[in-house]
Motif scaffolding. Structure first.
Motif, PDB file in Angstrom:
ATOM      1  N   MET A 138      41.890  39.020  33.988  1.00  9.86           N
ATOM      2  CA  MET A 138      41.471  39.885  35.083  1.00  9.86           C
ATOM      3  C   MET A 138      40.996  39.103  36.299  1.00  9.86           C
ATOM      4  O   MET A 138      41.343  39.429  37.429  1.00  9.86           O
ATOM      5  CB  MET A 138      40.370  40.838  34.623  1.00  9.86           C
ATOM      6  CG  MET A 138      40.727  41.691  33.444  1.00  9.86           C
ATOM      7  SD  MET A 138      42.412  42.316  33.472  1.00  9.86           S
ATOM      8  CE  MET A 138      42.311  43.486  34.803  1.00  9.86           C
ATOM      9  N   ALA A 139      40.207  38.054  36.087  1.00 13.70           N
ATOM     10  CA  ALA A 139      39.698  37.292  37.223  1.00 13.70           C
ATOM     11  C   ALA A 139      40.853  36.678  38.000  1.00 13.70           C
ATOM     12  O   ALA A 139      40.905  36.751  39.233  1.00 13.70           O
ATOM     13  CB  ALA A 139      38.742  36.205  36.732  1.00 13.70           C
ATOM     14  N   VAL A 140      41.809  36.117  37.259  1.00 14.07           N
ATOM     15  CA  VAL A 140      42.939  35.462  37.900  1.00 14.07           C
ATOM     16  C   VAL A 140      43.815  36.477  38.639  1.00 14.07           C
ATOM     17  O   VAL A 140      44.326  36.214  39.725  1.00 14.07           O
ATOM     18  CB  VAL A 140      43.746  34.686  36.844  1.00 14.07           C
ATOM     19  CG1 VAL A 140      45.014  34.128  37.447  1.00 14.07           C
ATOM     20  CG2 VAL A 140      42.912  33.567  36.275  1.00 14.07           C
ATOM     21  N   ALA A 141      43.961  37.666  38.042  1.00 15.57           N
ATOM     22  CA  ALA A 141      44.831  38.678  38.648  1.00 15.57           C
ATOM     23  C   ALA A 141      44.386  39.012  40.068  1.00 15.57           C
ATOM     24  O   ALA A 141      45.198  39.369  40.919  1.00 15.57           O
ATOM     25  CB  ALA A 141      44.845  39.946  37.783  1.00 15.57           C
ATOM     26  N   PHE A 142      43.087  38.909  40.341  1.00 17.84           N
ATOM     27  CA  PHE A 142      42.586  39.256  41.666  1.00 17.84           C
ATOM     28  C   PHE A 142      42.722  38.130  42.676  1.00 17.84           C
ATOM     29  O   PHE A 142      42.860  38.382  43.865  1.00 17.84           O
ATOM     30  CB  PHE A 142      41.113  39.650  41.586  1.00 17.84           C
ATOM     31  CG  PHE A 142      40.902  41.061  41.184  1.00 17.84           C
ATOM     32  CD1 PHE A 142      41.533  42.088  41.863  1.00 17.84           C
ATOM     33  CD2 PHE A 142      40.050  41.385  40.136  1.00 17.84           C
ATOM     34  CE1 PHE A 142      41.331  43.400  41.496  1.00 17.84           C
ATOM     35  CE2 PHE A 142      39.851  42.694  39.769  1.00 17.84           C
ATOM     36  CZ  PHE A 142      40.492  43.703  40.442  1.00 17.84           C
ATOM     37  N   VAL A 143      42.609  36.881  42.262  1.00 16.53           N
ATOM     38  CA  VAL A 143      42.473  35.808  43.244  1.00 16.53           C
ATOM     39  C   VAL A 143      43.672  34.860  43.297  1.00 16.53           C
ATOM     40  O   VAL A 143      43.622  33.852  43.971  1.00 16.53           O
ATOM     41  CB  VAL A 143      41.195  34.978  42.990  1.00 16.53           C
ATOM     42  CG1 VAL A 143      39.977  35.788  43.320  1.00 16.53           C
ATOM     43  CG2 VAL A 143      41.144  34.464  41.574  1.00 16.53           C
ATOM     44  N   LEU A 144      44.744  35.182  42.569  1.00 16.61           N
ATOM     45  CA  LEU A 144      45.887  34.273  42.576  1.00 16.61           C
ATOM     46  C   LEU A 144      46.981  34.739  43.535  1.00 16.61           C
ATOM     47  O   LEU A 144      47.840  33.963  43.921  1.00 16.61           O
ATOM     48  CB  LEU A 144      46.427  34.133  41.139  1.00 16.61           C
ATOM     49  CG  LEU A 144      47.375  32.994  40.835  1.00 16.61           C
ATOM     50  CD1 LEU A 144      46.885  31.704  41.442  1.00 16.61           C
ATOM     51  CD2 LEU A 144      47.520  32.831  39.347  1.00 16.61           C
TER      52      LEU A 144
END
Lengths: 343, 289
Positions: free
Chosen positions: A270-276
């Motif tokens: 989830m964290a990566v999905a937002f900032v990648l």
């Protein structure tokens, strides 16, 4: 118990006791099997996760063969799928996370085991572990709304000024002129856009710091006090004790902790999905947007049909196999330390 | 010469200590930064309607259905995972001594503990969501039950591990005393060992609950989400993390503020749970000494 003991000897009670013993031993066997079946569910869950993703992803593996992990095409409109960009994004963000998180985790573990006064150790250790308790979705929205704009405003311009071939201030730095390939990693088509591989790597670093530092702290504490005390008695400084005694003694477990963090970073969604940024263009630059295996699945699985769904399952299988191997190494190394400790 | 070596060693030491303190400060700084942002950005939406209205009214709505959904999903997950996890942990601690399977399963459980939750979500999709079409007129149905199974799979290794560890802390004199009185092993396990390790097992369940409360990825393809209040576990079910995910992606700033408020509630819930678990754990450790 009392009644049985005092009445022992009469035939009726003996028969009663025998039948009770038989019942008890039958129950024992049954109970053991039920427990064992539950334990085997753990095995079933791992095999099932690997098997189901392989099975549903086999369509994509068959269609694209070896081209699947090596092709950079991800084009749902033409039903062409290659996993290279998500694989690069997953590995790239995880490596950046490790490079940032390992030294910081080491510093935290050092602080908590050697430097901090006793009364401070508990609270600080708890606070660092709270960092691990924050749900990943919170890291994601913090990354999107707060950290990515911060990167775009402060970190990215600085990096581009110093390391890119086409800096905003127009002055190409000495480093870029004399060292080849550096500029490749620091170019960006959108200088004011904060999301990208580097941002995701930094967010992941914050997320895995508590895992790595808590493993390091625990294994640092297993170093026998007499070893450290003899080094201190010979006149070593704290740093020399840590670097020459503690680190060599705990090396395998420290590497295990690092791999544990790597496993977490690879699978984080989830964290990566937002900032990648979720783009599928191949690039070597860590300032460009990209996508990771987990974020691709999270973003596309809901609407995917047919071959695309199969390709996503194939991605999940690759992710599972890679994290399984990484975690296997991590646990083996941590276990070696545990054996040493028990010796 | 020797004085300069001494100075060099001292400087090196001071620099290393300073870096170590700096590293700790960085870690604490990020904790405070994240907690501060969730509070300050969501505070304007932290009002009663957040807990009373449902997501169907968007900007004017709240997150009541998501919170209820999360509660149901978490309870389902814990209800499924606890008996299985305690049983498996008990087997590892008490029954696996002479078998080679025991260490293997303990090892695989540790790996399951950090396996990517999105892959476990896809696994539950294939074993619960896909087969459900044979039961319901050919339609693929996302459901609260599927979400609960996915969360149970994530909670399971946490419970297995703590149960195993807690039971191994129980002194073997207790087992020997009970067995010498002629108590059958199942009774010994259920009535003496599990009972004396109870606080540790409860800690494991609390930690598992804290872990699954924040899970988002596996719920996307299992519980799926819903804009209405539902208590039916066979229906699609909303959850707090998943609504936060949707609302964070939304272009409207008001909706984003709702997401921040939800994030604050969720974070406080999870952190409170892990603090309570730690407190209970430290007490149980003392009583075992």
């Amino acid at each position: 118990m009392h009644a049985t003991a005092s009445n022992a000897g009469t035939g009726v009670d003996r028969a009663h006791e025998a039948s009770r013993n038989a019942k008890d031993s039958r129950n024992d066997v049954l109970f053991g099997w039920v427990l064992k079946a539950c334990a085997l569910l753990v095995l079933a869950a791992l095999l099932g996760a690997a098997g189901s993703t392989l099975w549903l992803g086999s369509d994509a593996f068959h269609t694209f063969g070896w081209g699947f992990p090596t092709s950079a095409a991800w084009d749902p409109s033409n039903d062409q799928y290659g996993a290279l960009v998500p694989i690069m994004g997953t590995v790239g963000t995880a490596l950046i996370a490790l490079v940032v998180a390992v030294p910081i985790s080491f510093g935290i573990a050092l602080f908590l085991t050697e430097i901090a006064p006793q009364w401070l150790r508990g609270p600080v250790a708890s606070a660092i572990e709270l960092l691990a308790g924050i749900p990943s979705i919170i890291y994601g929205m913090w990354g999107l709304f707060v950290f990515a704009p911060f990167v775009a405003a402060h970190i990215k311009p600085w990096l581009m000024n110093h390391f890119s071939a086409d800096p905003p201030d127009g002055q190409v730095s000495w480093l870029v002129q004399h060292v080849p390939f550096v500029a490749k990693f620091f170019s960006s088509e959108y200088p004011f856009f904060g999301a990208g591989v580097l941002t995701a790597g930094l967010v992941l670093a914050v997320m895995i710091i508590p895992f790595i530092s808590s493993v390091m702290r625990e294994v640092f504490q297993t170093v026998p006090t007499r070893l450290k005390e003899s080094a201190y008695a010979l006149g070593s400084s704290t740093w020399e004790v840590v670097w020459d005694i503690v680190v060599p003694y705990t090396r395998t477990a420290v590497i295990g902790g690092v791999f544990l963090g790597l496993g977490r970073a690879l699978g984080e969604t989830m964290a990566v999905a937002f900032v990648l940024g979720n783009t599928f263009k191949f690039s070597w630059s860590m300032l460009e947007t990209g996508s990771s295996i987990a974020s691709t699945i999270a973003n596309q699985f809901g609407e995917a049909q047919g071959l695309q769904r199969s390709a996503l399952m194939a991605l999940a299988f690759l992710l599972f196999v890679v994290t399984f191997i990484v975690l296997l190494i991590a646990r083996l190394m941590l276990r070696r330390m545990a054996t040493k400790e028990g010796r | 010469m020797s004085a300069s070596l001494y100075t060099r060693r001292r400087v090196k030491n001071v620099v290393a200590m300073a870096c170590s303190i700096l590293a700790t400060a960085i870690g604490l700084f990020f904790l405070v930064w994240i907690l501060w942002e969730t509070l300050s950005q969501g505070i304007s939406a932290l009002k009663p309607s957040l807990f009373t209205k449902i997501t169907a009214y968007r900007e004017e709505g709240g997150l009541a259905n998501a919170m209820v959904g999360s509660l149901i999903l978490n309870v389902l997950g814990i209800l499924i995972a606890t008996p299985i996890g305690v049983a498996a942990g008990t087997w590892l601690a008490e029954y696996s001594r002479r078998s080679r399977l025991g260490p293997t399963i303990r090892f695989l459980n540790d790996i399951l503990l950090s396996a990517p939750s999105i892959v476990l979500g896809l696994f539950v999709y294939t074993i619960v969501v896909l087969p459900s079409k044979y039961l319901s007129n050919g339609e693929v149905t996302f459901s609260g039950v599927a979400g609960g199974v996915a969360l149970a799979l994530i909670a399971l290794p946490v419970i297995v591990r703590t149960t195993d560890e807690m039971l191994r802390l129980v002194p073997s004199t207790l087992r020997e005393a009970a067995l010498s009185l002629g108590v059958p092993q199942w009774k010994l396990t259920m009535q003496i060992l599990v009972r004396s390790a109870r606080s540790g097992i409860v800690t494991g369940v609390l930690l598992a609950l804290a872990r699954i409360s924040g899970e988002t990825a596996p719920l996307l393809f299992t519980a799926f989400g819903n804009n209405f209040m539902t208590f039916n576990p066979l229906d699609k079910m909303p959850s707090l993390p998943q609504v936060i995910y949707e609302y964070t992606k939304d272009p409207s700033p008001d909706i984003n503020t709702l997401a921040w408020a939800g994030a604050f509630v969720l974070t406080m819930f999870v952190l409170a749970l892990s603090l309570i678990a730690r407190f209970a754990f430290s007490r149980s450790k003392v009583s075992n000494d």
